[in-house]
Design an enzyme around this catalytic site. Structure first.
Site, PDB file in Angstrom:
ATOM      1  N   ARG A 147      30.372 -33.467  -8.071  1.00 21.72           N
ATOM      2  CA  ARG A 147      29.896 -32.379  -7.396  1.00 21.72           C
ATOM      3  C   ARG A 147      29.865 -31.727  -6.384  1.00 21.72           C
ATOM      4  NH1 ARG A 147      31.265 -28.031 -11.650  1.00 21.72           N
ATOM      5  NH2 ARG A 147      30.094 -26.956 -10.304  1.00 21.72           N
ATOM      6  N   THR A 199      33.594 -26.485 -14.955  1.00 26.11           N
ATOM      7  CA  THR A 199      34.736 -26.067 -14.551  1.00 26.11           C
ATOM      8  C   THR A 199      34.964 -24.932 -14.878  1.00 26.11           C
ATOM      9  OG1 THR A 199      34.691 -28.643 -14.025  1.00 26.11           O
ATOM     10  CG2 THR A 199      36.627 -26.850 -13.448  1.00 26.11           C
TER      11      THR A 199
END
Ligand code: PXP
Length: 283
Positions: free
Chosen positions: A68, A124
């Site tokens: 990320r 997500t």
């Protein structure tokens, strides 16, 4: 060191013995949350690499890790070491940004799954908008493909998004199973499962390889694994959580066994008088 293709071998508990419906189903184990635990103390344990080795020993077909932008779990060094030291294909999940593209081109994982990413989200949330984001995504799909990296787009099970992924030239889509997993058991979950089934069939009709993942657990995996046109599942959070109670290898082996069982046809006995053609195959 890293095996070239996830589609060649692996998955000891899940080997195709020629009878599996729709071919063998691969499991990519997502080790992000081993890093979450490690980072909670800003130390070196538990080690994501050790989890990846255990996943390999348990028969997983690949390792999945999400780098990320905020590096909240997996870090750059994890990716480097996974690529260098683990003898399984690496599926790198990442946002479509220039920084991530440069990292992917440097490490050349077997696959990259492009995902939407918001800094404020816990995980997500939802799939990519491939229709609206076409102009942004196109150069990433092209650059990764040219580097020999298998690109997949993480999308909702929506035929219009699948059509857009196909037009963009991505060879693979991963269907977001989160809304199916979050639905209460009953008609609403059945409805969301049906959306996944239709999307997987649509992907096959378009010539796209179809993967699925997010939120899957022992309870929700079987109906998804039974969809014959899905080739790979990516599962993380549940397996890492379950590892606390039964160990990581045992959790992965159990998941692989459920996947294999969902894929194996069972001959349902028919009355003696029924012609052979009426013998049913059910999962
Ligand atoms: N597939 C994708 C594209 C993901 O982003 C994630 C979560 O990182 C997963 C699969 C695995 O989801 P979970 O950790 O809920 O099993």
């Amino acid at each position: 060191m890293v095996r070239e293709s996830m589609s060649i071998e692996g998955g000891a508990a899940n080997r195709d013995d020629g009878r599996a419906r729709g071919g063998r189903l691969r499991l990519g184990v997502n080790i992000d949350h081993v890093a979450t635990l490690r980072n909670a103390r800003a130390g070196s344990r538990p080690e994501p690499l050790r989890a990846a080795r255990l996943a390999a020993a348990a028969g997983a077909d690949g390792i999945t890790a999400h780098l990320r932008e905020d590096r909240r779990h997996i870090g750059d060094e994890d990716i480097e070491r996974l690529r260098r030291e683990i003898d399984l294909p690496l599926n790198l999940e990442m946002a479509a940004t220039d920084e991530m593209l440069a990292i992917a081109l440097r490490h050349r994982p077997h696959a990259v799954c492009l995902v939407p990413e918001k800094r404020t989200e816990v995980t997500t949330e939802g799939g990519l908008d491939v229709i609206g984001g076409r102009a942004h995504l196109a150069p990433f799909v092209a650059a990764l493909g040219q580097a020999g990296i298998r690109v997949s787009l993480f999308i909702e099970p929506d035929p219009a998004q699948l059509d857009a992924a196909h037009r963009l030239g991505a060879p693979v889509v991963e269907l977001h199973t989160g809304s199916y997993c979050d639905a209460p058991f009953g008609p609403e979950r059945d409805h969301r499962l049906e959306r996944l089934r239709r999307a997987a069939a649509h992907a096959q009709a378009l010539g796209l390889e179809c993967h699925a993942g997010h939120g899957l657990c022992f309870e929700t995996v079987t109906p998804v694994a039974a969809i014959p046109t899905i080739r790979e599942l990516n599962i993380g959070h549940f397996l890492i959580g379950e590892a606390i109670f039964i160990g990581l290898e045992a959790a992965i082996r159990q998941m692989l066994a459920l996947m294999a069982a969902a894929r194996t046809p069972t001959v349902v006995p028919t009355p003696i008088s029924a012609p052979l053609s009426e013998v049913e195959f059910r999962s």
